[in-house]
Write an enzyme that holds these catalytic residues in place. Structure first.
Site, PDB file in Angstrom:
ATOM      1  N   GLU A  47      -8.581 -24.862 -39.175  1.00 49.48           N
ATOM      2  CA  GLU A  47      -7.924 -25.949 -39.907  1.00 49.48           C
ATOM      3  C   GLU A  47      -8.158 -27.251 -39.138  1.00 49.48           C
ATOM      4  O   GLU A  47      -8.139 -27.255 -37.900  1.00 49.48           O
ATOM      5  CB  GLU A  47      -6.410 -25.661 -39.966  1.00 49.48           C
ATOM      6  CG  GLU A  47      -5.550 -26.807 -40.450  1.00 49.48           C
ATOM      7  CD  GLU A  47      -4.054 -26.548 -40.192  1.00 49.48           C
ATOM      8  OE1 GLU A  47      -3.707 -25.903 -39.188  1.00 49.48           O
ATOM      9  OE2 GLU A  47      -3.245 -27.005 -41.027  1.00 49.48           O
ATOM     10  N   LYS A 127      -4.232 -27.645 -48.785  1.00 48.18           N
ATOM     11  CA  LYS A 127      -3.085 -26.884 -48.272  1.00 48.18           C
ATOM     12  C   LYS A 127      -1.810 -27.129 -49.094  1.00 48.18           C
ATOM     13  O   LYS A 127      -1.430 -28.285 -49.347  1.00 48.18           O
ATOM     14  CB  LYS A 127      -2.830 -27.268 -46.821  1.00 48.18           C
ATOM     15  CG  LYS A 127      -1.741 -26.455 -46.112  1.00 48.18           C
ATOM     16  CD  LYS A 127      -1.695 -26.852 -44.646  1.00 48.18           C
ATOM     17  CE  LYS A 127      -0.666 -26.070 -43.869  1.00 48.18           C
ATOM     18  NZ  LYS A 127      -0.684 -26.450 -42.419  1.00 48.18           N
ATOM     19  N   CYS A 172      -3.354 -22.181 -42.589  1.00 44.16           N
ATOM     20  CA  CYS A 172      -2.295 -22.154 -41.595  1.00 44.16           C
ATOM     21  C   CYS A 172      -0.946 -21.649 -42.105  1.00 44.16           C
ATOM     22  O   CYS A 172      -0.789 -20.450 -42.306  1.00 44.16           O
ATOM     23  CB  CYS A 172      -2.164 -23.523 -40.941  1.00 44.16           C
ATOM     24  SG  CYS A 172      -1.396 -23.407 -39.327  1.00 44.16           S
TER      25      CYS A 172
HETATM   26  N1  ING Z   1       1.322 -24.872 -38.136  1.00 43.55           N
HETATM   27  C1  ING Z   1       2.299 -23.885 -37.931  1.00 43.55           C
HETATM   28  C2  ING Z   1       2.037 -22.596 -38.695  1.00 43.55           C
HETATM   29  O1  ING Z   1       2.556 -22.318 -39.766  1.00 43.55           O
HETATM   30  C3  ING Z   1       4.661 -23.269 -37.854  1.00 43.55           C
HETATM   31  C4  ING Z   1       3.702 -24.377 -38.124  1.00 43.55           C
HETATM   32  C5  ING Z   1       4.621 -22.550 -36.661  1.00 43.55           C
HETATM   33  C6  ING Z   1       5.597 -22.924 -38.800  1.00 43.55           C
HETATM   34  C7  ING Z   1       5.512 -21.482 -36.431  1.00 43.55           C
HETATM   35  C8  ING Z   1       6.496 -21.862 -38.586  1.00 43.55           C
HETATM   36  C9  ING Z   1       6.447 -21.157 -37.402  1.00 43.55           C
HETATM   37  O2  ING Z   1       1.312 -21.800 -38.099  1.00 43.55           O
HETATM   38  C10 ING Z   1       0.677 -25.323 -39.259  1.00 43.55           C
HETATM   39  N2  ING Z   1      -0.271 -26.275 -39.079  1.00 43.55           N
HETATM   40  O3  ING Z   1       0.961 -24.919 -40.395  1.00 43.55           O
END
Ligand code: ING
Length: 310
Positions: A47, A127, A172
């Site tokens: 990403e 996204k 992601c």
């Molecule tokens: N980053 C993280 C992800 O979903 C996150 C944000 C991390 C949300 C941990 C919840 C828990 O992997 C992105 N860029 O979406």
């Protein structure tokens, strides 16, 4: 003779705020050459591959924000990647930040594309599940301002005929939501590409940190198994501008097993010779959607807003 496709995950280590697109593209080309040497036919990048993950910091300067985005794809700075892919005869998956002016106004998306060996863009995804927050939270060690810098994707979850199979993309945070995979599974996706930038620390829920890698793999292994598809998870990893991000890029089989996993938090290539027919026995038995899914019953449950009253 099954349908086989050699897929590489090209994990990227940290990208500095000051690192030029040209420098990043040189790293990406080096990884593409390594993948080709290992027999790869498709190379998958993370990403937002081209820059540091800028949603980790706050700015109100619109020009500074726009500098993280690509107005054209390919553009002058990414054309060398397309040229090298054509020279090597490989396709690729690329996550990047898209600035779209086609509707007459500025729209910003967290985007990924699939590109064939001739350099043609096969499909595009924007996204949908944007995590984090839109307000500046100076009290936290870093931000996640995707809701501030990106619009929610408006293309849905698409799947395209590609490389002898059906390919789809998620990005992601999408990987944490089963619907993302299911919408692609319903389109018969054989392979699902997923780039990610995932901090080790989750400021809103620090007790989740110890399970970060487990949740990463759990989400993608479940999505793969429950939709009889290969899932290729590609990280931007390591300590980037003070934010430590998980690595663990991996290639997951339709059985839910991990076929290959990166062992570093740096630029690293892994490959897997993917049998695109490996999911067939699951799609025809356990996950035969036509025979076993009962969406009419789900609809009734979905309309309920809480447990049945006593
Ligand atoms: N980053 C993280 C992800 O979903 C996150 C944000 C991390 C949300 C941990 C919840 C828990 O992997 C992105 N860029 O979406």
């Amino acid at each position: 003779m099954g349908r086989h496709l050699v897929i590489a995950a090209a994990q990227m280590g940290p990208i500095a705020r000051t690192e030029s697109r040209a420098a990043v593209v040189r790293r990406m080309i080096d990884l593409m050459r390594q993948a080709k040497a290992l027999g790869a036919e498709v190379v998958a990048y993370p990403e937002a591959t081209l820059t540091a993950f800028f949603p980790h910091w706050f700015t109100e300067d619109e020009d500074e924000v726009d500098a993280w985005f690509e107005r054209d794809m390919p553009g002058p700075q990414t054309q060398p990647l397309f040229d090298e892919a054509r020279r090597l005869g490989v396709g690729f998956h690329l996550g990047y930040c898209e600035l779209d002016m086609s509707s007459g106004r500025k729209r910003r998306f967290n985007t990924s594309i699939l590109v064939d060996a001739s350099g043609r863009i096969i499909g595009k995804y924007r996204k949908i599940h944007l995590p984090g927050h839109s307000d500046h939270r100076p009290e936290t060690p870093f931000q996640n301002l995707e809701k501030r810098y990106f619009e929610v994707g408006d293309l849905g979850f698409g799947a395209w005929q590609a490389w002898g199979g059906v390919a789809g993309m998620i990005i992601c945070n999408d990987r944490r939501w089963p619907e993302s995979y299911r919408v692609l599974g319903l389109q018969g996706a054989d392979m699902i590409f997923c780039g990610y930038n995932t901090p080790v620390h989750h400021p809103a829920a620090p007790d989740h940190d110890r399970l970060g890698q487990f949740h990463n793999e759990l989400s993608m292994q479940s999505g793969a198994y429950q939709n009889s598809a290969w899932v290729i998870g590609i990280a931007k990893a390591g300590m980037e501008e003070g934010v430590d991000m998980i690595a663990g890029s991996c290639i997951i089989t339709p059985t839910g097993e991990i076929a290959a996993r990166c062992s570093s938090a740096e630029d690293e290539v892994i490959v897997s010779r993917c049998d695109l027919d490996l999911g067939r026995s699951y799609r025809e038995t356990t996950f035969n959607f036509a025979r076993h899914r009962r969406t009419e019953h789900y609809q009734m449950i979905v309309e309920r807003t809480g447990p049945t009253p006593p």
